[in-house]
Design an enzyme around this catalytic site. Sequence first.
Site, mmCIF file in Angstrom:
data_model
loop_
_atom_site.group_PDB
_atom_site.id
_atom_site.type_symbol
_atom_site.label_atom_id
_atom_site.label_comp_id
_atom_site.label_asym_id
_atom_site.label_seq_id
_atom_site.Cartn_x
_atom_site.Cartn_y
_atom_site.Cartn_z
ATOM 1 N N LYS A 1 25.888 2.509 28.597
ATOM 2 C CA LYS A 1 26.825 2.505 27.480
ATOM 3 C C LYS A 1 26.157 2.017 26.199
ATOM 4 O O LYS A 1 26.242 2.659 25.143
ATOM 5 C CB LYS A 1 28.030 1.625 27.824
ATOM 6 C CG LYS A 1 29.023 1.468 26.689
ATOM 7 C CD LYS A 1 30.160 0.557 27.110
ATOM 8 C CE LYS A 1 31.111 0.323 25.940
ATOM 9 N NZ LYS A 1 32.239 -0.586 26.331
ATOM 10 N N SER B 1 11.941 -3.900 16.852
ATOM 11 C CA SER B 1 13.376 -3.892 17.183
ATOM 12 C C SER B 1 14.246 -3.668 15.946
ATOM 13 O O SER B 1 14.264 -2.588 15.386
ATOM 14 C CB SER B 1 13.741 -5.201 17.881
ATOM 15 O OG SER B 1 12.953 -5.350 19.045
#
Length: 409
Positions: A113, A76
Site C-alpha cells: 500500500k 530519500s
Amino acid sequence: MVCVLRIEGTITPATAIYVEEGLRHASYARASAVVLALNTPGGLLDSTIRILDLIEQSDVPVIAYVYPPGSARAWSAGTYILVGSHVAAMASHTIIGSCQPVDFMGQPINDTKHINALVKLMETKAEERGRNVTVAKRFITENLNLKADEAYRLGITDVPPVDGLVELLNLVNGMEVKTRAGLVKLETSDAEVVEYSPSLRVAVLTVISDPQIAYILMTVGLLALIFGLASGIYPSAIIGAIMTILGVIGLGATPLSLGSLLLIALGLTLLLVEALTPGFGLFGISGIISLALGALLVIAFEPTRWIVSPEWIGTFVWIVVAITAPIAAFAAFMAYKVVEARKRKPVLGAIVGEVAEAMDDMEEGGEGFVIFRGELWMARALKRVAKGSKVRIVAKEGPRLIVEPLEQK
C-alpha cells in the site's frame, strides 16, 4: 536576484516552514529563481510532501541543487524534492537515491500500500517535470543510487554536473520552466545571489524538532526535573521542566503514535510520583522503562512516515542507546543512594554529648528549659537538675532534649 535556501540535515516540519518562508520572500522580492541547496539524509514524508506542494504552488522557478561537490547527498526525501523541482542539478561526486521507506532498524518496508503510493508520487513528479519515469521508480522499488554524471545521463537531472552556484546559474540561464504562473524563462546569468536566513521561530524549531536533539532535551531535562524535586533544588527542577517541555514539543513535531505518546506520558508521571513519594522502587524503574520505550517507539510505530537512509537510522539508534544507558545507570545509582540514606539511622550530629545550661530547677523526670548555643530548648531531666547547673545532652525526642546533670550548683 536569486534566493538560496540551504536544506541540510534531517527534513522536519521546521524545514517545510523554512522553505515556505523562503519562497514567500522570493516572491515578494521578485526573485528570478530560488535555489534549494540539498545535503540531507532524508526525513519525514509529511514534510517532504509539504515542500513538494510549496514548489508546485510557487510562481518563482525552483532549482534543486545537490551541493557542495564531493560530500553532499540527497537521499530519500532529498531525491523526491530534486525530482519534483522545476530544475534539477547536482555537483560532481554527489549522490541521490535510496527512497524506499525503512523501519526503525533500517530494514526496508515492503508494505504494498505505502510502496505503491510512493511510487505513484515519484512517477507523477518525474512525468510532470519531463524526467525519466522508469529510473525515478527504481529509486523506490530497487533503492537505486546515482552519481551526478549517471543522473544526468539517465535523464533525472537537467544539466551536467556543475561545481559552483554561479556556474549553475549561468548554465540554466534562458531555460523555460512551467510554474503556477505559466511558462517562465530563467534570467539567472549574473544575478545577485542572496542566501535566505531562517527566522528565529524556524531556527528554534529546527533545533528541537531534530529527533536526536529532542530526545536529549527530554531525557536530560526529565532527570534535572526529578533531581530538583527530590533534592529541593528548585532551579534544577525549573530548568529540567523547560527542557522536558521543549523535548516533548520537538518529538511532537514528528509523527507520534498514540501508543508512544501514552508511554512517554506514563513514564513522566511515574517518575514524578516516585520523586514525591518515599522509596525509589517500582514507580521509578517502571517510569524509566516506559520513557525509554516511548522515545524509541516515536519512530518505530510510524516507520512508513519516514523516508531516510538506513545509515541515518543506524546512527540514531546508537545515539538513543548512548543516551539511555548512562541515564539508566545514573538513575540506578541514585536509587541505591536514596535507599541507603533512608535505611541509615538518624544522626543528631553535634547535639548529643554537648553541654547546656539549665534555666530551671527540674526534678527527676521533670521538664524545664536549657540554653544550648544561645538557643532556648525544652528539656526533660533524667535526674534532678538545679537551675544554673551544667547538663549533658544524651538524646533528642522531637523538639525536646533529654539531659542529665554534669555538675550541681
